[in-house]
Design an enzyme around this catalytic site. Structure first.
Site, PDB file in Angstrom:
ATOM      1  N   LYS A 167      55.561  31.004  51.549  1.00 22.89           N
ATOM      2  CA  LYS A 167      55.196  30.772  50.144  1.00 22.89           C
ATOM      3  C   LYS A 167      54.574  32.033  49.536  1.00 22.89           C
ATOM      4  O   LYS A 167      53.493  32.445  49.932  1.00 22.89           O
ATOM      5  CB  LYS A 167      54.159  29.649  50.040  1.00 22.89           C
ATOM      6  CG  LYS A 167      53.861  29.289  48.586  1.00 22.89           C
ATOM      7  CD  LYS A 167      52.529  28.583  48.404  1.00 22.89           C
ATOM      8  CE  LYS A 167      51.408  29.519  48.066  1.00 22.89           C
ATOM      9  NZ  LYS A 167      51.482  30.154  46.750  1.00 22.89           N
ATOM     10  N   GLU A 240      44.676  38.030  57.058  1.00 27.96           N
ATOM     11  CA  GLU A 240      44.564  39.420  56.575  1.00 27.96           C
ATOM     12  C   GLU A 240      43.924  39.332  55.200  1.00 27.96           C
ATOM     13  O   GLU A 240      44.575  38.938  54.234  1.00 27.96           O
ATOM     14  CB  GLU A 240      45.954  40.055  56.466  1.00 27.96           C
ATOM     15  CG  GLU A 240      46.646  40.291  57.792  1.00 27.96           C
ATOM     16  CD  GLU A 240      46.052  41.446  58.582  1.00 27.96           C
ATOM     17  OE1 GLU A 240      45.127  42.110  58.076  1.00 27.96           O
ATOM     18  OE2 GLU A 240      46.503  41.659  59.715  1.00 27.96           O
ATOM     19  N   CYS A 274      44.812  46.052  49.552  1.00 27.26           N
ATOM     20  CA  CYS A 274      43.673  45.556  50.346  1.00 27.26           C
ATOM     21  C   CYS A 274      42.922  46.718  50.957  1.00 27.26           C
ATOM     22  O   CYS A 274      41.692  46.727  50.978  1.00 27.26           O
ATOM     23  CB  CYS A 274      44.181  44.612  51.429  1.00 27.26           C
ATOM     24  SG  CYS A 274      45.504  45.309  52.430  1.00 27.26           S
ATOM     25  N   GLU A 371      34.875  43.596  45.912  1.00 31.98           N
ATOM     26  CA  GLU A 371      36.210  44.192  45.944  1.00 31.98           C
ATOM     27  C   GLU A 371      36.767  44.185  44.527  1.00 31.98           C
ATOM     28  O   GLU A 371      37.069  43.121  43.983  1.00 31.98           O
ATOM     29  CB  GLU A 371      37.127  43.378  46.866  1.00 31.98           C
ATOM     30  CG  GLU A 371      38.501  44.003  46.957  1.00 31.98           C
ATOM     31  CD  GLU A 371      39.508  43.177  47.757  1.00 31.98           C
ATOM     32  OE1 GLU A 371      39.461  41.944  47.712  1.00 31.98           O
ATOM     33  OE2 GLU A 371      40.365  43.804  48.398  1.00 31.98           O
TER      34      GLU A 371
HETATM   35  P1  NAD Z   1      44.538  34.722  46.896  1.00 32.78           P
HETATM   36  O1  NAD Z   1      43.702  34.451  48.101  1.00 32.78           O
HETATM   37  O2  NAD Z   1      44.095  34.237  45.581  1.00 32.78           O
HETATM   38  O3  NAD Z   1      46.011  34.139  47.103  1.00 32.78           O
HETATM   39  C1  NAD Z   1      46.818  34.475  48.211  1.00 32.78           C
HETATM   40  C2  NAD Z   1      47.821  33.369  48.454  1.00 32.78           C
HETATM   41  O4  NAD Z   1      47.134  32.187  48.848  1.00 32.78           O
HETATM   42  C3  NAD Z   1      48.646  32.977  47.233  1.00 32.78           C
HETATM   43  O5  NAD Z   1      49.970  32.737  47.657  1.00 32.78           O
HETATM   44  C4  NAD Z   1      47.983  31.688  46.764  1.00 32.78           C
HETATM   45  O6  NAD Z   1      48.827  30.836  46.042  1.00 32.78           O
HETATM   46  C5  NAD Z   1      47.591  31.069  48.091  1.00 32.78           C
HETATM   47  N1  NAD Z   1      46.506  30.078  48.040  1.00 32.78           N
HETATM   48  C6  NAD Z   1      45.537  29.932  47.112  1.00 32.78           C
HETATM   49  N2  NAD Z   1      44.708  28.921  47.434  1.00 32.78           N
HETATM   50  C7  NAD Z   1      45.158  28.421  48.612  1.00 32.78           C
HETATM   51  C8  NAD Z   1      44.690  27.392  49.487  1.00 32.78           C
HETATM   52  N3  NAD Z   1      43.616  26.676  49.212  1.00 32.78           N
HETATM   53  N4  NAD Z   1      45.375  27.186  50.641  1.00 32.78           N
HETATM   54  C9  NAD Z   1      46.444  27.934  50.960  1.00 32.78           C
HETATM   55  N5  NAD Z   1      46.930  28.918  50.171  1.00 32.78           N
HETATM   56  C10 NAD Z   1      46.286  29.167  49.014  1.00 32.78           C
HETATM   57  O7  NAD Z   1      44.733  36.313  46.924  1.00 32.78           O
HETATM   58  P2  NAD Z   1      45.488  37.199  45.821  1.00 32.78           P
HETATM   59  O8  NAD Z   1      44.613  37.291  44.624  1.00 32.78           O
HETATM   60  O9  NAD Z   1      46.891  36.758  45.689  1.00 32.78           O
HETATM   61  O10 NAD Z   1      45.539  38.612  46.576  1.00 32.78           O
HETATM   62  C11 NAD Z   1      44.543  39.548  46.500  1.00 32.78           C
HETATM   63  C12 NAD Z   1      43.696  39.534  47.760  1.00 32.78           C
HETATM   64  O11 NAD Z   1      44.505  39.705  48.918  1.00 32.78           O
HETATM   65  C13 NAD Z   1      42.708  40.681  47.804  1.00 32.78           C
HETATM   66  O12 NAD Z   1      41.450  40.224  48.261  1.00 32.78           O
HETATM   67  C14 NAD Z   1      43.321  41.642  48.817  1.00 32.78           C
HETATM   68  O13 NAD Z   1      42.402  42.512  49.411  1.00 32.78           O
HETATM   69  C15 NAD Z   1      43.923  40.694  49.776  1.00 32.78           C
HETATM   70  N6  NAD Z   1      44.961  41.354  50.584  1.00 32.78           N
HETATM   71  C16 NAD Z   1      44.738  41.582  51.913  1.00 32.78           C
HETATM   72  C17 NAD Z   1      45.674  42.264  52.682  1.00 32.78           C
HETATM   73  C18 NAD Z   1      45.468  42.542  54.154  1.00 32.78           C
HETATM   74  O14 NAD Z   1      46.442  42.836  54.829  1.00 32.78           O
HETATM   75  N7  NAD Z   1      44.255  42.474  54.676  1.00 32.78           N
HETATM   76  C19 NAD Z   1      46.854  42.703  52.071  1.00 32.78           C
HETATM   77  C20 NAD Z   1      47.051  42.473  50.711  1.00 32.78           C
HETATM   78  C21 NAD Z   1      46.096  41.789  49.982  1.00 32.78           C
END
Ligand code: NAD
Length: 468
Positions: A167, A240, A274, A371
């Site tokens: 997803k 991650e 990230c 962040e």
């Molecule tokens: P987010 O946590 O808001 O969403 C990520 C995903 O999770 C989306 O697909 C979202 O629909 C889904 N989601 C939301 N609520 C959920 C729930 N309760 N259960 C399951 N899935 C759910 O993150 P974002 O805003 O899309 O991305 C930005 C963040 O991702 C930043 O904090 C960034 O640092 C992090 N990130 C980390 C890495 C890494 O490899 N460590 C890589 C890229 C981004």
């Protein structure tokens, strides 16, 4: 308006309900994605579960399929990249790089070995440590590198013998749906299902009884919810999560040499990485040339619609994130921050924010402690190196960090003191398919990439044979 289909049991599924996808360069919807219903998710889970039974049996075939995935993506990268630019905002050449990266990741992963360790093999018996797949993997991705981060999960999960229900983020579902479509011709039905929808769909996946392993990339806040959702079934998780990477410049660094690298380490993908540099610690003596050098670069880069030639930085991906960047910079200004470049939205349509350098701050201000995940970078002074290291580590985050010096060995010794998953020297964001990547502390659990990432999609089985 173009519509895209999900991939469920190897077939295109559009569904009754759809949601709009916004181009961040215009702030306007330009396409629609299917909203996966509960019943459609059940179909995806059932097909993944059914496909697992044969998929897990033939490792050689799985390797061939991974290579075919690499070929298919490479052949159609030019078709997917503009979709990625329109939904994510990144410049088209960067979108193309992301797609080519996907092909590279599939190819490198196809060459990894699933180890069998023989602990004993003699007349009395043989003890082997083998690796078994889990079954159905639930994969959930964010909006900054939607396709590449999906492939980081799909390739090793499939090689290990699992099947996948993937997803993408509701802000960037389209290139991933297209990836599902491209791979439909290559991957057997049910082995890779791609569904789209909002955050609630993510919750349905993490709570679904068919899922035995969750591989999640996203924010710390959501990562904690995912871990909690996994607990009742003791589903395995790889998380991650976010970072607040510090770059520490040592007193012997050459400002001219380090400024461009620091800048792109912070501002690539408009800071939405990230493991981007999110705060820079600079010794008093180098503060002026480094802060000024970064400010000059920030003022000179071309910001615009990623489809325009020559654009170096695109918009912030979505309105909530854009508003967050505005809020953090305004808060920094209110707390004594000196705006050395940028400091405001670019104006006009879309979620464009000027590349921003903020001096005059210390730790304890939101732009430094949180962040920002956007094009705004605080530059912080330090006197004693130990103090800089302590401040870099005084956070729940622990994704990565970097140390900058004319003497790489001296810098490597300092890098070893950083409490993070990856510590770079004289570079940042050097991420490779054969090197593990993951976070310490709240930045994650487990790693992705290389043999270490592959093993995260397996569990140990000991086969202990008595002879004679
Ligand atoms: P987010 O946590 O808001 O969403 C990520 C995903 O999770 C989306 O697909 C979202 O629909 C889904 N989601 C939301 N609520 C959920 C729930 N309760 N259960 C399951 N899935 C759910 O993150 P974002 O805003 O899309 O991305 C930005 C963040 O991702 C930043 O904090 C960034 O640092 C992090 N990130 C980390 C890495 C890494 O490899 N460590 C890589 C890229 C981004």
């Amino acid at each position: 308006m173009t519509t895209f289909s999900m991939t469920i049991d190897g077939k295109p599924v559009t569904g009754e309900s759809r949601f709009p996808v916004i181009n961040p360069a215009t702030g306007q919807p330009f396409a629609e994605a299917p909203e996966c219903s509960r019943a459609q998710l059940e179909d995806a889970m059932a097909s993944a579960d059914a496909a697992y039974k044969s998929w897990r049996r033939d490792e050689a075939r799985r390797r061939e399929v991974l290579v075919a995935c690499a070929d298919a993506i490479q052949a159609r990268a030019g078709e997917i990249a503009p979709i990625l630019t329109r939904e994510q905002g990144k410049p088209l050449p960067r979108a193309m790089e992301e797609l080519i990266g996907c092909a590279v990741w599939f190819r490198v992963t196809a060459g990894l070995q699933i180890p069998v360790e023989v602990l004993r093999d003699d007349a009395q018996g043989r003890i082997e440590v083998r690796r078994r797949p889990f079954g159905v993997v639930g994969a959930i991705t964010p909006w900054n590198f939607p396709v590449l981060l999906a492939v980081w999960k799909i390739a090793p999960a499939l090689l290990a013998g699992n099947t996948v229900v993937l997803k993408p983020s509701p802000f960037t579902p389209l290139a991933t749906l297209k990836l599902g479509e491209v791979l439909r011709d290559v991957v057997p039905a049910g082995v890779l299902n791609v569904v789209s929808g909002g955050d609630a769909l993510g919750g349905w996946i993490t709570g679904h009884p068919a899922v035995r392993k969750i591989s999640f990339t996203g924010s710390v806040a959501t990562g904690k919810k995912v871990a909690a959702a996994a607990a009742p079934d003791l589903k395995r998780v790889t998380l991650e999560l976010g970072g607040n990477d510090a770059a520490i410049v040592l007193d012997d660094a050459d400002p001219k040499a380090v400024v461009p690298k620091l800048f792109w380490g912070a501002f690539a993908n408009s800071g939405q990485v990230c493991s981007a540099i999110k705060r820079v610690y600079v010794p008093d003596a180098l503060y002026e040339p480094i802060a000024q050098g970064l400010a000059e670069l920030a003022k000179s880069v071309k910001v615009g619609d990623g489809l325009e030639a020559g654009v170096e930085l695109g918009p912030v991906n979505n309105r909530p994130q854009f508003e967050r960047v505005c809020e953090l910079v305004d808060d920094a200004r209110a707390h004594g921050g000196k705006i050395l470049a940028g400091g405001a939205p670019k104006g006009g349509d879309g979620y464009f924010y000027q590349p921003t350098i903020v001096g005059g701050l210390s730790d304890g201000v939101r732009l430094v402690d949180e962040e920002q995940f956007g094009p705004a970078l605080p530059i912080l002074r330090y006197r004693e190196l130990e103090d800089a290291v302590e401040r870099a580590n005084a956070t729940h985050f622990g994704l990565s960090g970097s140390v900058w010096s004319a003497d790489p060995e001296r810098a490597a010794a300092v890098a070893g003191q950083l409490e993070c998953g990856t510590a770079w020297v004289n570079q940042h964001m050097a991420i490779l398919p054969n090197t593990p990547f993951g976070g310490a502390k709240w930045s994650g659990i487990g790693v992705e990439n290389g043999p270490w990432g592959l093993l995260g999609f397996t569990e140990i089985q000991v086969v202990n044979v008595a002879k004679g």
